[in-house]
Structure formats: C-alpha cells, structure tokens
Design an enzyme around this catalytic site. Structure first.
Site, mmCIF file in Angstrom:
data_model
loop_
_atom_site.group_PDB
_atom_site.id
_atom_site.type_symbol
_atom_site.label_atom_id
_atom_site.label_comp_id
_atom_site.label_asym_id
_atom_site.label_seq_id
_atom_site.Cartn_x
_atom_site.Cartn_y
_atom_site.Cartn_z
ATOM 1 N N LYS A 52 -10.050 5.249 9.170
ATOM 2 C CA LYS A 52 -8.791 4.998 9.777
ATOM 3 C C LYS A 52 -9.343 5.298 11.163
ATOM 4 O O LYS A 52 -10.430 6.255 11.584
ATOM 5 C CB LYS A 52 -7.308 6.183 10.026
ATOM 6 C CG LYS A 52 -7.178 6.007 8.470
ATOM 7 C CD LYS A 52 -5.564 7.075 8.300
ATOM 8 C CE LYS A 52 -4.436 6.498 7.740
ATOM 9 N NZ LYS A 52 -4.064 5.910 8.250
ATOM 10 N N MET A 93 -2.512 7.098 2.496
ATOM 11 C CA MET A 93 -4.011 7.863 2.929
ATOM 12 C C MET A 93 -4.672 8.202 1.280
ATOM 13 O O MET A 93 -5.866 8.487 1.241
ATOM 14 C CB MET A 93 -4.336 8.350 3.995
ATOM 15 C CG MET A 93 -4.234 9.096 4.034
ATOM 16 S SD MET A 93 -4.886 9.691 5.918
ATOM 17 C CE MET A 93 -5.942 9.799 5.113
ATOM 18 N N PRO A 128 1.058 -1.204 0.064
ATOM 19 C CA PRO A 128 -0.173 -0.213 0.297
ATOM 20 C C PRO A 128 0.815 1.369 -0.054
ATOM 21 O O PRO A 128 2.134 1.124 0.585
ATOM 22 C CB PRO A 128 -0.537 0.071 1.311
ATOM 23 C CG PRO A 128 -0.450 -1.104 1.918
ATOM 24 C CD PRO A 128 1.339 -1.994 1.288
ATOM 25 N N GLY A 129 -0.311 2.499 -0.433
ATOM 26 C CA GLY A 129 1.372 3.232 -0.142
ATOM 27 C C GLY A 129 0.413 4.295 0.334
ATOM 28 O O GLY A 129 -0.568 3.558 1.505
ATOM 29 N N HIS A 183 6.730 -3.371 2.408
ATOM 30 C CA HIS A 183 5.199 -3.696 2.533
ATOM 31 C C HIS A 183 4.445 -2.731 2.570
ATOM 32 O O HIS A 183 3.486 -2.588 3.426
ATOM 33 C CB HIS A 183 5.661 -4.295 4.294
ATOM 34 C CG HIS A 183 5.707 -2.570 5.051
ATOM 35 N ND1 HIS A 183 6.931 -1.736 4.554
ATOM 36 C CD2 HIS A 183 4.990 -2.427 5.965
ATOM 37 C CE1 HIS A 183 6.734 -0.639 5.454
ATOM 38 N NE2 HIS A 183 5.111 -0.873 6.721
ATOM 39 N N GLY A 184 5.301 -1.306 2.081
ATOM 40 C CA GLY A 184 4.304 -0.179 1.589
ATOM 41 C C GLY A 184 5.624 0.941 1.146
ATOM 42 O O GLY A 184 6.456 1.141 0.807
#
Length: 397
Positions: A396, A305, A302-303, A326-327
C-alpha cells in the site's frame, strides 16, 4: 438473493443491500439520484456506502445525460488479476524481500517514475495504440494539459488510499497477482474540472443536490466531457496493465528457478461510464463502486487488506444493469477508523500478511470494511465465484 425494491421519485431503487444496514446519508443520496429527470434506473450493490456526490456502490442509468460526480474523481479505478504457475510451496517463508522488490519497482503513494515507462521494454507488453493514446492528450481540457509530463511519469504507479498490490493464494494453492488502481492525478484533475463546469450550467440549478449536476447530450460540454472521460478510463486501464507487467517482471526475477508463467490478465473498471442498451433505450450507465457482470464476464471483488478476495463470473442480471459489487465497501469513514483503531489493532488484524502495519494505513484496517463474505452472499444472483483468494503480501502507498 434477490433485490429489495424501495420507492423513488422517478424510478424504484433496487437494493441488493439490506436497507436496514445502509446509513441514512447514503439513503438520502440514493433518493436524490432518483429525482434526476434523465434517470431510467438505479441499482444498489451490497457494498453500498455514502460517497461524494453519489453513493459508492450505485449503478445509475441515465438517458441523454451523464453525471461526472457519480463517476467519482478516480475515473476508471478498477482491478487487475492474473493466475500464475507458481504454487504456495514456491513462496519463501519470509516474504519481506518480495514485498520490498515490488515497492522498488512500482512507485506508491504520490510517487512517480523518474522517467516515463517505455512499454516496449516490458516483457511481452502489447504496445499497439500506445502512441495514439498519448497523442490524444492534446484534446483533453486545456486546464490540465500542463500535467502531461506528470501523467506520463505516473503511468504505472499505484497511488494511495485503498489502492493496493497483492500476492495471493487460492484454495487450490495457486499463486495470483492482483492490483487495484485508477487514473492517478490526471484523472482526478479532469474529474474536478468537469464537475465544476457541470455545476455552472443553467439546467442544473434546480437540482436537489448540486453534486448531481449533469451534462446533457448534443451539447459541447457533453462532448468535451465524454472525450476526457473515455481518455481517462483508458489511462486507468493502461496504468494497471503497466503495473501488472512490472509486477510480473519482479516475480520472474525472484522465482527464476520456477520459471513462472502467467495466464491471461483479468481487468475491470469499477468507477466508470459505459454506453449500454436496456429495454430498447440507449443509456449511459455509471458504475461508481460496481463492476460490470454481464453473462460469462470475469470480474474481481476484493476484500480488505486482511481478508479474502474473489474472482467472479457475471450472471448477466439485467435488473442490476449487469452489475455487481466492487469490493467489501467501507462501514466506517477513514477518520472514524483512525480514531477507533491503533497500529497494534492493524497488526493483529493483518496477522499472516506481509504488509505495512503502521499508523499511516490504520484507516485501511479490515474492521473498517464490511465482511466480504456477507457482501458476496447478497449477490448470488449477480455473480458466481470462480476463485477465492487470500493475500500473503499486500503493498500500500
């Protein structure tokens, strides 16, 4: 992209990051890890940054030992994602109601369910092994057993920090569901307990960094840690599975007319230990801020938000111990982000995303993270991209 090799005390440090962009504190941590007597390999992912004990974005291969601080306190933290039969055209123009329904179904922050979630009441949820899993709680460290009720009620909850639930759209306009969470408070307390136990052991007294204290094979301390570690990793996996089932139920209710279907869920840890074999050695491989990327294995990177995320397929690069990032990885601390940015900045950088835009999550602002496109560009020999996603809803804590 191939890695850069830097010298280390006992093993070379293989870096998929540009060494010139890695902060001094993280480089020192990596050099410290390379001094461990049990180390057999160290790979550094392109999202690397300074962390507690060991560097985030590091893959540490030890023989006959494991370092609990190198796992991190959120044991089993990771990602889950699923492609749905919905398309972008099925989504309403105003996504605030969908976000609210998700937040109502899945507690965030320090929240928990009023009663433990009954997996038998979740649509199509596989309940095999559920009772056995909870029966093994009686074998974990006595110091945390009083947390049993809380652990049950936090099963299927998000947490805070960089954890999130998202609704995304890929480049073919397919809608995806994605979430990021771990082992909640019970994993944190187990980790902190065992880190403290490791630091007391005589063989760790001469280490250059007390946070690198290890347990060694064939000792009762190692046996106890392995038991609790693997239980917490399973808790994290089940926690994400429960949340994903709850999230799918929200989507079923909100899009009744479309009758959404869901493909198989993709799930991967990125703070964990695995028993793996390399170069005729049985190793304990710790990935802290890294996913396993064995040949053909699906993973999620993931990047932030306000940016995109990627579903990837591993290429099985043994030089990285079959790992990938992992990101995006942080490029500034949470406190630094809070000092530098405002809620107005957050609103600007998350334009087009239905999400919180208040001061309470400014530390998660996209500018506090490395550009995800640059991170992906540096690991073309580790993974191939299966789907590129952009979030339209982000929840979040």
């Amino acid at each position: 992209m191939t890695y850069t090799e830097m010298p280390g005390a006992r093993v070379p440090i293989r870096m998929w990051a540009d060494p010139a962009t890695v902060e001094d504190g993280a480089l020192r941590q990596l050099q410290n890890v390379a001094t461990l007597p049990w180390i057999r390999g160290l790979a550094v992912m392109p999202d690397v940054h300074y962390g507690k004990g060991a560097t985030v974005g590091s893959v540490i291969a030890l023989e006959g030992a494991v370092c609990p601080a190198a796992v991190g306190v959120d044991i089993g933290c990771g990602m889950s994602a699923v492609r749905t039969s919905l398309t972008a055209s099925d989504l309403p123009g105003d996504l605030s109601r969908l976000r609210s329904r998700i937040e109502a179904a899945i507690p965030v922050g320090r929240g928990m369910h009023g009663d433990a979630v009954d997996p038998g009441r979740l649509h199509g949820f596989p309940t095999a092994g559920w009772d056995d899993f909870w029966s093994r709680f009686g074998t974990v460290a006595e110091a945390v057993r009083f947390r049993h009720e809380r652990a049950e009620k936090q099963m299927g909850t998000l947490g805070s920090g960089n954890h999130f639930i998202e609704v995304c759209v890929d480049t073919e306009d397919a809608v995806w569901l994605m979430l990021h969470s771990g082992s909640r408070n019970i994993g944190k307390e187990l980790a902190e307990y065992h880190i403290g136990q490791a630091q007391k052991l005589p063989h760790n007294q001469g280490l250059v960094d007390r946070d690198l204290a290890v347990f060694v094979s064939d000792t009762p301390q190692m046996a106890a840690y392995r038991n609790d570690l693997f239980w917490a990793q399973e808790y994290a996996r089940r926690n994400r599975a429960v949340m994903m089932a709850l999230l799918q139920d929200v989507v079923r209710r909100e899009f009744k007319k479309a009758k959404p279907l869901f493909e198989d869920v993709i799930s991967c840890h990125h703070n964990y230990v695995a028993e793996e074999r390399y170069e005729d050695m049985d190793l304990l491989v710790t990935r802290k801020g890294a996913i396993r990327a064995g040949a053909g294995e699906l993973g999620i990177i993931p990047g932030s938000m306000g940016t995109g995320s990627y579903v990837v397929r591993g290429l099985g690069n043994a030089a990285s111990f079959n790992s990938a990032s992992h990101g995006a990885g942080r490029r500034m601390s949470r406190n630094a982000a809070k000092r530098r940015f405002t809620a107005a900045d957050l609103e600007h950088q998350t334009r087009g995303v239905e999400c919180r835009k208040d001061a309470g999550v400014v530390d998660e602002i996209p500018a506090a993270y490395k550009p995800i496109e640059q991170v992906m560009a540096r690991q073309g020999d580790l993974v191939e991209i299966v789907a590129a996603l952009r979030q339209v809803v982000c929840v979040k804590g």
